[in-house]
Design a protein around this motif. Structure first.
Motif, PDB file in Angstrom:
ATOM      1  N   LEU A   1       7.576  -8.817  11.024  1.00 38.84           N
ATOM      2  CA  LEU A   1       8.088  -7.491  10.742  1.00 38.84           C
ATOM      3  C   LEU A   1       6.929  -6.510  10.778  1.00 38.84           C
ATOM      4  O   LEU A   1       5.772  -6.882  10.580  1.00 38.84           O
ATOM      5  CB  LEU A   1       8.804  -7.412   9.390  1.00 38.84           C
ATOM      6  CG  LEU A   1       7.983  -7.386   8.107  1.00 38.84           C
ATOM      7  CD1 LEU A   1       8.822  -6.807   6.969  1.00 38.84           C
ATOM      8  CD2 LEU A   1       7.530  -8.789   7.718  1.00 38.84           C
ATOM      9  N   ARG A   2       7.261  -5.255  11.035  1.00 39.74           N
ATOM     10  CA  ARG A   2       6.238  -4.229  11.161  1.00 39.74           C
ATOM     11  C   ARG A   2       6.586  -3.044  10.276  1.00 39.74           C
ATOM     12  O   ARG A   2       7.708  -2.555  10.285  1.00 39.74           O
ATOM     13  CB  ARG A   2       6.103  -3.770  12.612  1.00 39.74           C
ATOM     14  CG  ARG A   2       5.686  -4.877  13.557  1.00 39.74           C
ATOM     15  CD  ARG A   2       5.554  -4.374  14.979  1.00 39.74           C
ATOM     16  NE  ARG A   2       5.218  -5.475  15.878  1.00 39.74           N
ATOM     17  CZ  ARG A   2       5.058  -5.344  17.196  1.00 39.74           C
ATOM     18  NH1 ARG A   2       5.210  -4.172  17.752  1.00 39.74           N
ATOM     19  NH2 ARG A   2       4.747  -6.392  17.927  1.00 39.74           N
TER      20      ARG A   2
ATOM     21  N   SER B   1      -0.162   1.263  10.119  1.00 42.00           N
ATOM     22  CA  SER B   1       0.927   0.350  10.467  1.00 42.00           C
ATOM     23  C   SER B   1       0.456  -1.074  10.208  1.00 42.00           C
ATOM     24  O   SER B   1      -0.732  -1.368  10.349  1.00 42.00           O
ATOM     25  CB  SER B   1       1.335   0.508  11.933  1.00 42.00           C
ATOM     26  OG  SER B   1       1.901   1.788  12.161  1.00 42.00           O
ATOM     27  N   TYR B   2       1.387  -1.937   9.811  1.00 41.95           N
ATOM     28  CA  TYR B   2       1.039  -3.322   9.492  1.00 41.95           C
ATOM     29  C   TYR B   2       2.005  -4.269  10.185  1.00 41.95           C
ATOM     30  O   TYR B   2       3.222  -4.061  10.149  1.00 41.95           O
ATOM     31  CB  TYR B   2       1.096  -3.561   7.977  1.00 41.95           C
ATOM     32  CG  TYR B   2       0.247  -2.606   7.178  1.00 41.95           C
ATOM     33  CD1 TYR B   2      -1.126  -2.793   7.046  1.00 41.95           C
ATOM     34  CD2 TYR B   2       0.823  -1.493   6.564  1.00 41.95           C
ATOM     35  CE1 TYR B   2      -1.907  -1.908   6.325  1.00 41.95           C
ATOM     36  CE2 TYR B   2       0.053  -0.599   5.842  1.00 41.95           C
ATOM     37  CZ  TYR B   2      -1.313  -0.813   5.720  1.00 41.95           C
ATOM     38  OH  TYR B   2      -2.086   0.084   5.013  1.00 41.95           O
ATOM     39  N   ASN B   3       1.445  -5.310  10.815  1.00 42.35           N
ATOM     40  CA  ASN B   3       2.241  -6.390  11.399  1.00 42.35           C
ATOM     41  C   ASN B   3       2.103  -7.620  10.510  1.00 42.35           C
ATOM     42  O   ASN B   3       0.985  -8.043  10.215  1.00 42.35           O
ATOM     43  CB  ASN B   3       1.743  -6.742  12.801  1.00 42.35           C
ATOM     44  CG  ASN B   3       1.886  -5.581  13.766  1.00 42.35           C
ATOM     45  OD1 ASN B   3       2.813  -4.786  13.660  1.00 42.35           O
ATOM     46  ND2 ASN B   3       0.956  -5.474  14.694  1.00 42.35           N
TER      47      ASN B   3
ATOM     48  N   PRO C   1       0.835  -1.196   0.000  1.00 40.00           N
ATOM     49  CA  PRO C   1       0.000   0.000   0.000  1.00 40.00           C
ATOM     50  C   PRO C   1       0.877   1.256   0.000  1.00 40.00           C
ATOM     51  O   PRO C   1       1.963   1.238   0.578  1.00 40.00           O
ATOM     52  CB  PRO C   1      -0.805  -0.139   1.293  1.00 40.00           C
ATOM     53  CG  PRO C   1       0.049  -0.979   2.185  1.00 40.00           C
ATOM     54  CD  PRO C   1       0.775  -1.931   1.278  1.00 40.00           C
ATOM     55  N   ARG C   2       0.408   2.287  -0.638  1.00 35.80           N
ATOM     56  CA  ARG C   2       1.253   3.463  -0.878  1.00 35.80           C
ATOM     57  C   ARG C   2       1.573   4.215   0.412  1.00 35.80           C
ATOM     58  O   ARG C   2       0.727   4.379   1.281  1.00 35.80           O
ATOM     59  CB  ARG C   2       0.574   4.412  -1.864  1.00 35.80           C
ATOM     60  CG  ARG C   2       1.433   5.614  -2.266  1.00 35.80           C
ATOM     61  CD  ARG C   2       0.734   6.434  -3.317  1.00 35.80           C
ATOM     62  NE  ARG C   2       0.688   5.742  -4.598  1.00 35.80           N
ATOM     63  CZ  ARG C   2       1.656   5.768  -5.508  1.00 35.80           C
ATOM     64  NH1 ARG C   2       2.775   6.443  -5.256  1.00 35.80           N
ATOM     65  NH2 ARG C   2       1.533   5.148  -6.657  1.00 35.80           N
ATOM     66  N   GLY C   3       2.825   4.638   0.517  1.00 37.22           N
ATOM     67  CA  GLY C   3       3.242   5.442   1.657  1.00 37.22           C
ATOM     68  C   GLY C   3       4.705   5.228   1.989  1.00 37.22           C
ATOM     69  O   GLY C   3       5.372   4.353   1.423  1.00 37.22           O
ATOM     70  N   LYS C   4       5.208   6.038   2.891  1.00 37.25           N
ATOM     71  CA  LYS C   4       6.592   5.892   3.353  1.00 37.25           C
ATOM     72  C   LYS C   4       6.556   5.312   4.763  1.00 37.25           C
ATOM     73  O   LYS C   4       5.829   5.799   5.636  1.00 37.25           O
ATOM     74  CB  LYS C   4       7.307   7.244   3.342  1.00 37.25           C
ATOM     75  CG  LYS C   4       8.783   7.147   3.652  1.00 37.25           C
ATOM     76  CD  LYS C   4       9.554   8.314   3.063  1.00 37.25           C
ATOM     77  CE  LYS C   4       9.704   8.169   1.556  1.00 37.25           C
ATOM     78  NZ  LYS C   4      10.660   9.137   0.981  1.00 37.25           N
ATOM     79  N   TYR C   5       7.339   4.262   4.970  1.00 38.98           N
ATOM     80  CA  TYR C   5       7.271   3.524   6.222  1.00 38.98           C
ATOM     81  C   TYR C   5       8.665   3.278   6.794  1.00 38.98           C
ATOM     82  O   TYR C   5       9.655   3.202   6.056  1.00 38.98           O
ATOM     83  CB  TYR C   5       6.601   2.157   6.004  1.00 38.98           C
ATOM     84  CG  TYR C   5       5.136   2.241   5.634  1.00 38.98           C
ATOM     85  CD1 TYR C   5       4.142   2.007   6.583  1.00 38.98           C
ATOM     86  CD2 TYR C   5       4.744   2.532   4.328  1.00 38.98           C
ATOM     87  CE1 TYR C   5       2.805   2.072   6.246  1.00 38.98           C
ATOM     88  CE2 TYR C   5       3.405   2.605   3.975  1.00 38.98           C
ATOM     89  CZ  TYR C   5       2.438   2.372   4.941  1.00 38.98           C
ATOM     90  OH  TYR C   5       1.115   2.446   4.601  1.00 38.98           O
TER      91      TYR C   5
ATOM     92  N   ILE D   1      -3.294  -8.207   3.913  1.00 37.42           N
ATOM     93  CA  ILE D   1      -3.489  -7.157   4.908  1.00 37.42           C
ATOM     94  C   ILE D   1      -4.595  -6.241   4.403  1.00 37.42           C
ATOM     95  O   ILE D   1      -4.930  -6.238   3.216  1.00 37.42           O
ATOM     96  CB  ILE D   1      -2.193  -6.364   5.164  1.00 37.42           C
ATOM     97  CG1 ILE D   1      -1.662  -5.744   3.855  1.00 37.42           C
ATOM     98  CG2 ILE D   1      -1.142  -7.242   5.813  1.00 37.42           C
ATOM     99  CD1 ILE D   1      -0.460  -4.850   4.055  1.00 37.42           C
ATOM    100  N   TYR D   2      -5.156  -5.461   5.324  1.00 36.88           N
ATOM    101  CA  TYR D   2      -6.300  -4.617   4.980  1.00 36.88           C
ATOM    102  C   TYR D   2      -6.009  -3.165   5.334  1.00 36.88           C
ATOM    103  O   TYR D   2      -5.343  -2.866   6.329  1.00 36.88           O
ATOM    104  CB  TYR D   2      -7.556  -5.069   5.725  1.00 36.88           C
ATOM    105  CG  TYR D   2      -8.076  -6.421   5.278  1.00 36.88           C
ATOM    106  CD1 TYR D   2      -9.078  -6.516   4.327  1.00 36.88           C
ATOM    107  CD2 TYR D   2      -7.558  -7.603   5.821  1.00 36.88           C
ATOM    108  CE1 TYR D   2      -9.557  -7.764   3.920  1.00 36.88           C
ATOM    109  CE2 TYR D   2      -8.025  -8.841   5.422  1.00 36.88           C
ATOM    110  CZ  TYR D   2      -9.031  -8.909   4.474  1.00 36.88           C
ATOM    111  OH  TYR D   2      -9.504 -10.129   4.065  1.00 36.88           O
TER     112      TYR D   2
END
Length: 207
Positions: free
Chosen positions: A52-53, A60-62, A39-43, A92-93
């Motif tokens: 990993l997160r 945020s995604y786990n 999904p678009r974005g800077k993480y 993921i959602y």
């Protein structure tokens, strides 16, 4: 009493749902300013023993390592960037949007240096025992090296079997109205960036 038992049960459920467990308090390695296209974005990325997160400004995604089935390292047509694709068993959602793949896209020239925070007690875990104390080089290579070890997955890269007339390992293509690139691999093909579409050559019925 019943209230204490209920509180303990709720605490256990919260811990399990949040995936808080051994080593969750301190990550083993970190990467900052990682650009995701899907999904678009800077993480920022934190690597733990079992998951990993991805931490973003809004989301945020786990992701459990066991939820990653395979990965791809795909040089972009502009030759200045590389995409890393992670295929997930369970997507993921983000609201109502489902993401069965994660696509990281970074510049080849972006260099990083990562020192892993390993401890003696980590040696009993196979994936941690194989980690190096330090990684240095292009960001995409460092991410690939770490995720390959921790998730124990295969990373697929385009071979020399296919080259376009301009010498690229991909060709321009589209899925419905979405333009992107198709990568012919040895036994499969993958289209990026949206929607990521992966299929085996044996599954092609006709052209």
């Amino acid at each position: 009493n019943k209230s204490n038992s209920a509180a303990l049960a709720m605490h256990k459920e919260i811990v399990e749902r949040a995936k808080i467990g051994e080593f969750a308090g301190e990550s083993i390695a970190n990467l900052n300013d990682v650009n995701l296209m899907v999904p678009r974005g800077k993480y920022s990325v934190d690597f733990y023993q079992k998951n990993l997160r991805f931490h973003g400004v809004t989301y945020s995604y786990n992701i459990d390592y066991k939820n990653i089935s395979k990965g791809f390292i795909l040089p972009m047509a502009n030759e200045a960037q590389v995409s890393l694709v992670l295929q997930l068993n369970k997507p993921i959602y983000q609201g109502q949007t489902v993401y069965p793949y994660i696509v990281i896209q970074v510049k080849k020239e972006t260099e990083v240096e990562v020192k892993t925070k390993l401890k003696p007690e980590h040696e009993k875990y196979k994936n941690l025992a194989e980690l190096k104390a330090e990684y240095k080089g292009p960001l995409f290579e460092v991410f690939a090296d770490i995720i390959r070890v921790l998730a124990q997955i295969q990373l697929i890269i385009p071979g020399q079997e296919f080259k376009s007339k301009t010498g690229q390992v991909c060709i321009k293509a589209s899925v419905k109205t979405q333009a992107g690139y198709l990568y012919p691999l040895k036994k499969s093909m993958i289209f990026i960036t949206k929607p990521v579409t992966y299929f085996k050559v044996d599954d092609i019925k006709k052209v």
